[in-house]
Scaffold this motif. Structure first.
Motif, PDB file in Angstrom:
ATOM      1  N   GLU A  26       1.022  -1.182   0.457  1.00 28.28           N
ATOM      2  CA  GLU A  26      -0.605   0.504   0.401  1.00 28.28           C
ATOM      3  C   GLU A  26       0.668   1.427   0.169  1.00 28.28           C
ATOM      4  O   GLU A  26       0.473   1.828  -0.074  1.00 28.28           O
ATOM      5  CB  GLU A  26      -1.061   0.195   0.987  1.00 28.28           C
ATOM      6  CG  GLU A  26      -2.602  -1.031   1.073  1.00 28.28           C
ATOM      7  CD  GLU A  26      -3.111  -0.650   2.556  1.00 28.28           C
ATOM      8  OE1 GLU A  26      -2.628   0.168   3.632  1.00 28.28           O
ATOM      9  OE2 GLU A  26      -3.741  -1.803   2.282  1.00 28.28           O
ATOM     10  N   GLU A  82       0.143   4.351  -2.799  1.00 26.49           N
ATOM     11  CA  GLU A  82       0.212   5.656  -2.024  1.00 26.49           C
ATOM     12  C   GLU A  82       1.076   6.419  -2.602  1.00 26.49           C
ATOM     13  O   GLU A  82       0.335   7.883  -3.000  1.00 26.49           O
ATOM     14  CB  GLU A  82      -0.190   5.148  -0.949  1.00 26.49           C
ATOM     15  CG  GLU A  82      -1.413   5.107  -0.104  1.00 26.49           C
ATOM     16  CD  GLU A  82      -1.268   4.750   1.032  1.00 26.49           C
ATOM     17  OE1 GLU A  82      -0.307   5.849   1.985  1.00 26.49           O
ATOM     18  OE2 GLU A  82      -2.495   4.727   2.143  1.00 26.49           O
ATOM     19  N   SER A 104       1.588  -6.372  -7.725  1.00 25.42           N
ATOM     20  CA  SER A 104       0.281  -5.452  -6.426  1.00 25.42           C
ATOM     21  C   SER A 104      -1.039  -6.383  -7.343  1.00 25.42           C
ATOM     22  O   SER A 104      -1.047  -5.768  -8.172  1.00 25.42           O
ATOM     23  CB  SER A 104       0.180  -4.154  -5.734  1.00 25.42           C
ATOM     24  OG  SER A 104      -0.783  -4.109  -5.434  1.00 25.42           O
ATOM     25  N   GLN A 158      -0.175  -9.525   3.919  1.00 29.57           N
ATOM     26  CA  GLN A 158      -0.567  -8.371   3.415  1.00 29.57           C
ATOM     27  C   GLN A 158       0.183  -8.421   1.966  1.00 29.57           C
ATOM     28  O   GLN A 158      -0.184  -7.873   1.125  1.00 29.57           O
ATOM     29  CB  GLN A 158       0.124  -6.852   4.127  1.00 29.57           C
ATOM     30  CG  GLN A 158       1.326  -6.364   4.389  1.00 29.57           C
ATOM     31  CD  GLN A 158       1.983  -6.952   5.557  1.00 29.57           C
ATOM     32  OE1 GLN A 158       1.610  -7.768   5.755  1.00 29.57           O
ATOM     33  NE2 GLN A 158       2.631  -5.420   6.388  1.00 29.57           N
TER      34      GLN A 158
END
Length: 329
Positions: free
Chosen positions: A143, A147, A161, A210
């Motif tokens: 993430e 971002e 991703s 994650q």
């Protein structure tokens, strides 16, 4: 000496005529225009007269030693002046543009594996060609990368991703298989056929939950209804390899990090595991700096070279998958 076609000669003459006309309009004098152009006054007069004949208009009114534009002359000057100025300034503008490409900065977001195994050779070549570009490599994953791309804190990210928002697109550049790594003396290191049940026996070492690799492994086991246990989660391929060497368990790692110099057994995984891609993540519609374009063209010439219209921003047709089916039969 090659013959110049009438069409090309006509275009060349047209430029000279327009240049003579624009200088005369600016100076309000044929003689001063001739001085600026380093031509004779009759030559400038002939060029303007030829332009008048071709267009069927009168460009100047003669008032003693000075001249003044007619309404038609004013209309033509409004059109021609920017063209002539642009052509005359082309060498300086090109030099300035080339100079800007050699300066500035380039910001790339990348995780550990990409920074260690994908980017070094590319950065060495790029920095050799553009020594005045300041390169900043941001160590980010998941993430954080997305971002940074969304908020334009970096020019682009290199990695992969699974969950990309609508405003981020992905172009796959490199493809690597996932491999099983074991200690040198582990039974699976020599077992002829490795099954999902073997992998799920409770010895797995995986990246954090994650991240993409853990989620892929989880997906494969769930799809085949095979229970599994993860003994240890570690961050980074190098850490995983070290803990496998120390006998903590077995790992599933991308071939990107396997150099052949590790004290490990490396085995193929069952065919159900797809190959993993690494590529570029960009914000949809973002304008890329010359430095970013040059790096992407170096990374993947066929995907990013001049055919892509970067002036209108990142195109929408780059979206690709992070995983592709295994090519093993």
């Amino acid at each position: 000496m090659e013959d110049v076609s009438p069409r090309h000669r006509h275009r060349h003459n047209r430029l000279k005529q327009l240049r003579a006309f624009c200088h005369a309009a600016q100076e309000r004098s044929i003689s001063r225009a001739a001085q600026r152009l380093e031509l004779s006054q009759p030559s400038v007069s002939l060029q303007i007269q030829a332009l008048e004949r071709e267009l069927g208009i009168t460009l100047f009114e003669r008032r003693g030693p000075k001249i003044q534009l007619t309404p038609d002359g004013e209309s033509l000057y409004e059109i021609a002046a920017p063209l002539v100025e642009g052509i005359d300034a082309l060498p300086e503008r090109f030099e300035a543009h080339s100079h800007r490409q050699q300066l500035g900065h380039l910001d790339i977001a990348a995780g550990e594996s990409t920074s260690l195994y994908v980017l070094p050779d590319l950065l060495r070549t790029f920095m050799g060609h553009h020594p005045k570009v300041h390169v900043r490599l941001h160590n980010q994953i998941g993430e954080e990368q997305i971002e940074a791309v969304q908020q334009d804190r970096v020019d682009f990210a290199v990695g992969s991703s699974l969950d990309l928002p609508e405003d981020v697109i992905y172009k796959a550049i490199y493809t690597y298989k996932l491999k099983l790594i074991t200690p040198l003396d582990h039974p699976l290191g020599t077992k002829p056929d490795i099954s999902l049940e073997d992998l799920g026996s409770g010895e797995l070492i995986l990246p954090p939950r994650q991240l993409t690799t853990w989620r892929l492994v989880n997906l494969v086991f769930q799809q085949h209804s095979i229970p599994y246990q993860v003994r240890l989660e570690v961050g980074g391929w190098e850490i995983m390899k070290r803990y496998v060497e120390l006998g903590f368990g077995i790992g599933i790692a991308s071939a990107i990090c396997l150099t052949g110099a590790d004290n490990l057994m490396v085995r193929d995984l069952p065919e159900v595991f797809p190959q993993r891609t690494y590529g570029v993540m960009l914000r949809r519609g973002r304008y890329l700096s010359p430095q970013a374009r040059r790096f992407l063209e170096l990374m993947a010439p066929q995907a990013f070279s001049g055919a892509t219209d970067w002036e209108s921003g990142v195109p929408d047709d780059l979206q690709e998958s992070v995983f592709v089916p295994s090519d093993r039969q």
